[in-house]
Design a protein around this motif. Sequence first.
Motif, PDB file in Angstrom:
ATOM      1  N   LYS A  37      -8.730   1.660   1.412  1.00 27.06           N
ATOM      2  CA  LYS A  37      -7.411   1.833   1.872  1.00 27.06           C
ATOM      3  C   LYS A  37      -5.968   1.846   0.421  1.00 27.06           C
ATOM      4  CE  LYS A  37      -5.224   0.983   5.694  1.00 27.06           C
ATOM      5  NZ  LYS A  37      -4.648   0.098   6.946  1.00 27.06           N
ATOM      6  N   ILE A  64       0.868  -1.019   0.215  1.00 27.62           N
ATOM      7  CA  ILE A  64      -0.047   0.290   0.128  1.00 27.62           C
ATOM      8  C   ILE A  64       0.989   1.393   0.178  1.00 27.62           C
ATOM      9  CG2 ILE A  64      -1.420   1.623   0.894  1.00 27.62           C
ATOM     10  CD1 ILE A  64      -3.032  -1.355   1.394  1.00 27.62           C
ATOM     11  N   GLY A 120      -5.944 -18.523   0.026  1.00 29.89           N
ATOM     12  CA  GLY A 120      -6.179 -16.755  -0.574  1.00 29.89           C
ATOM     13  C   GLY A 120      -7.006 -17.418  -2.478  1.00 29.89           C
ATOM     14  N   ASN A 176      -7.745  -9.451  -2.488  1.00 32.28           N
ATOM     15  CA  ASN A 176      -7.853 -10.906  -2.809  1.00 32.28           C
ATOM     16  C   ASN A 176      -9.351 -10.780  -1.942  1.00 32.28           C
ATOM     17  OD1 ASN A 176      -8.149 -13.229  -2.852  1.00 32.28           O
ATOM     18  ND2 ASN A 176      -6.261 -13.825  -1.776  1.00 32.28           N
ATOM     19  N   SER A 210      -3.950 -14.361   3.670  1.00 39.28           N
ATOM     20  CA  SER A 210      -4.540 -14.883   5.368  1.00 39.28           C
ATOM     21  C   SER A 210      -6.132 -15.526   5.532  1.00 39.28           C
ATOM     22  CB  SER A 210      -5.276 -13.753   5.771  1.00 39.28           C
ATOM     23  OG  SER A 210      -5.092 -13.520   7.605  1.00 39.28           O
ATOM     24  N   GLN A 267      -4.675 -11.186  11.366  1.00 41.73           N
ATOM     25  CA  GLN A 267      -5.710 -11.532  12.207  1.00 41.73           C
ATOM     26  C   GLN A 267      -5.980 -11.145  13.583  1.00 41.73           C
ATOM     27  OE1 GLN A 267      -7.934 -13.711  10.268  1.00 41.73           O
ATOM     28  NE2 GLN A 267      -9.381 -12.488  11.977  1.00 41.73           N
ATOM     29  N   GLY A 323      -3.441 -10.698   1.282  1.00 44.06           N
ATOM     30  CA  GLY A 323      -3.678 -12.228   0.624  1.00 44.06           C
ATOM     31  C   GLY A 323      -4.169 -13.457   1.093  1.00 44.06           C
ATOM     32  N   ALA A 365      -9.650 -13.913   0.741  1.00 47.09           N
ATOM     33  CA  ALA A 365      -8.547 -13.829   2.816  1.00 47.09           C
ATOM     34  C   ALA A 365      -9.406 -13.929   3.460  1.00 47.09           C
ATOM     35  CB  ALA A 365      -7.673 -13.164   2.051  1.00 47.09           C
ATOM     36  N   ASP A 366      -8.972 -13.934   4.668  1.00 46.57           N
ATOM     37  CA  ASP A 366      -9.884 -13.508   5.709  1.00 46.57           C
ATOM     38  C   ASP A 366      -9.022 -12.477   6.380  1.00 46.57           C
ATOM     39  OD1 ASP A 366     -11.121 -15.112   6.085  1.00 46.57           O
ATOM     40  OD2 ASP A 366      -9.809 -17.082   6.760  1.00 46.57           O
ATOM     41  N   PRO A 367      -9.434 -11.860   7.207  1.00 44.85           N
ATOM     42  CA  PRO A 367     -10.900 -11.529   8.073  1.00 44.85           C
ATOM     43  C   PRO A 367     -11.806 -11.294   6.590  1.00 44.85           C
ATOM     44  CG  PRO A 367      -9.355 -10.170   8.936  1.00 44.85           C
ATOM     45  CD  PRO A 367      -8.252 -10.985   7.938  1.00 44.85           C
ATOM     46  N   ASP A 400     -14.472 -10.141   6.761  1.00 42.01           N
ATOM     47  CA  ASP A 400     -15.051  -8.244   6.685  1.00 42.01           C
ATOM     48  C   ASP A 400     -13.977  -7.000   6.628  1.00 42.01           C
ATOM     49  OD1 ASP A 400     -13.787  -8.900   9.169  1.00 42.01           O
ATOM     50  OD2 ASP A 400     -14.871  -6.910  10.324  1.00 42.01           O
ATOM     51  N   PHE A 401     -13.073  -7.391   7.015  1.00 47.51           N
ATOM     52  CA  PHE A 401     -11.371  -7.007   6.604  1.00 47.51           C
ATOM     53  C   PHE A 401     -11.346  -6.509   5.302  1.00 47.51           C
ATOM     54  CE2 PHE A 401      -6.862  -5.445   6.367  1.00 47.51           C
ATOM     55  CZ  PHE A 401      -6.928  -3.245   6.867  1.00 47.51           C
ATOM     56  N   ARG A 402     -11.919  -6.738   4.235  1.00 49.97           N
ATOM     57  CA  ARG A 402     -11.693  -6.710   2.415  1.00 49.97           C
ATOM     58  C   ARG A 402     -12.175  -5.627   1.796  1.00 49.97           C
ATOM     59  NH1 ARG A 402      -6.614  -8.899   2.445  1.00 49.97           N
ATOM     60  NH2 ARG A 402      -7.291 -10.300   3.945  1.00 49.97           N
ATOM     61  N   ARG A 457      -9.841  -2.872   2.829  1.00 48.29           N
ATOM     62  CA  ARG A 457      -8.819  -3.110   2.548  1.00 48.29           C
ATOM     63  C   ARG A 457      -7.883  -2.485   1.492  1.00 48.29           C
ATOM     64  NH1 ARG A 457      -3.388  -5.097   3.692  1.00 48.29           N
ATOM     65  NH2 ARG A 457      -1.731  -6.362   1.689  1.00 48.29           N
TER      66      ARG A 457
END
Lengths: 308, 226
Positions: free
Chosen positions: A181, A132, A241, A166, B164, B180, B162, A169-171, A173-175, A178
């Motif tokens: 951002k 980023i 991912g 992506n 995680s 996480q 990506g 990927a996890d978490p 709710d953050f995708r 992100r």
Amino acid sequence: MRAMKAGTNLEKVLRSGAFAVTAEIGPPKGAVAAVVKRKADLLKGSCDAYNVTDNQTAIVRMSSLAGCVMLKEAGLDPVMQIVVRDRNRIAIQSDILGAVALGIGNFLCLSGDHQRFGNHPQAKGVFDIESIQLIQTFKNLRDEGRFISGDEISGEMPLFIGAAANPFADPVDFRVARLAKKVRAGADFIQTQAVYDVERFATWMKGVRQLGLHKEVYILAGLIPPKSIGMARYMRDYVPGIHVPDEIIERLENADDVKEEGQKITLELIEALEEIEGLSGIHIMAVGWEEAVPHIVAKAGLLPRPVV
Amino acid sequence: MITGKQKALSEVARMATPYKRVLVLGCGTCTTICFAGGQKEAAEMASSLRLLGQNEKRRQVFSEHTVRRQCEWEYLDEIAPLLKETDAIVSLSCGVGAQALAERFPEISILPGLDTCFMGLPQEPGVWIERCLACGDCIIDTTAGICPITRCAKGLLNGPCGGSVDGQCEISADIPCAWQLIHDRLASQGLLSRLDELPPVRDWSTSHSGGPRRIVRQDLKVKKAP
């Protein structure tokens, strides 16, 4: 309409509102220019721009910059991928200057697969800046005319800035957050991780639309045409991912012609993706199977590519 | 603490081969509590080297001793008398202690008996994990007390990459995804919006990238007589 950033073919196609098509070209594990030229000839006319990977999966290959220059010479619009794994801010900024001087306008900012996955797992990872921050670096170079240090750059820096996302990927709710951002950092276009699960992708896109991000950035959905059952299983089991539903694997297992089924799956995915509001195009990553790209694009009814 | 891992006995024996009288020197602090180089380990290593030397018919003499800390000059003085009968020291401290020995006793050959690993803590009996890279510019106030520079394999500053999946880092199922963990802890504190910030590019000059580091405290320096 958004202001023109670099005037590359990719940017013009996206600005025109046409459904864009990009593809990945993997440089060779050697110095034979003919390999790149052959792939360029094979793919010419089937896409709007072509990503050249930067030592993908941390395996040493011909440099992305060299590959991009060869594509440019062959009349293709290249997207230079840059990872922060192997170079610090000095080397990266220097490479960007060189790339711009050589006529490259599209860039994709990536962290890079960890060196542990590649053929030099003993290598020292750099990660001086992260992906980023690399987007921010590009934006500063272009819009402020300044290096990270604050020093001024001489001359124009026409840059069309890409980033990855992506949705799988996890978490989870953050995708979307992100992605926001990356947009705030300065991304002009996004190429996503490979989509096999359209429903999950559509859910992510819904979140994207809720924040209005699709109006600030062009989003291209990634596709990896499955070439073999082994490859699909490998992606499902070992590539973090990437989410490959079992149904895809079963279809390949039951197919008489696996490659044809792989293309068919890809075509169905494209058809479903075209229906998703806010999506600007697709990005085909036919790893080691670039010859499939022109067929897929043709069968998807996406030819001829717009002349802008 | 600083953690360490003993080198293979064969490797230590190989390094010690040219020397007749070898002192295995334990350290009573960090490497004692990570069971790599304390009094017990020094005695065991000296004994093993003795046996190996006998089997291979080498005429070597191995002795052992342990000081409180090899990384402070005052604890090194006590071994000076032992060194009249010593050609080499196998140091079982971290690299700091081993180098202090080399500096204090330049006439003696210093052999590293262990590899210094990292700054970390014991997670469970027999397992130590890394926690700090000594970057010289701590930011864990912004990351829920979890250091992403150390605990994210790519040292990312903007949340999970990506790779995680299910709380694991893409490089190993044994490594939890630091971001996480940060995400979950911030969420539990109601501070998730902190992840929206775009942290500036890091200044690595405070880390080893700025060259070997030193701390100077004027208030603690001994004033020279006029």
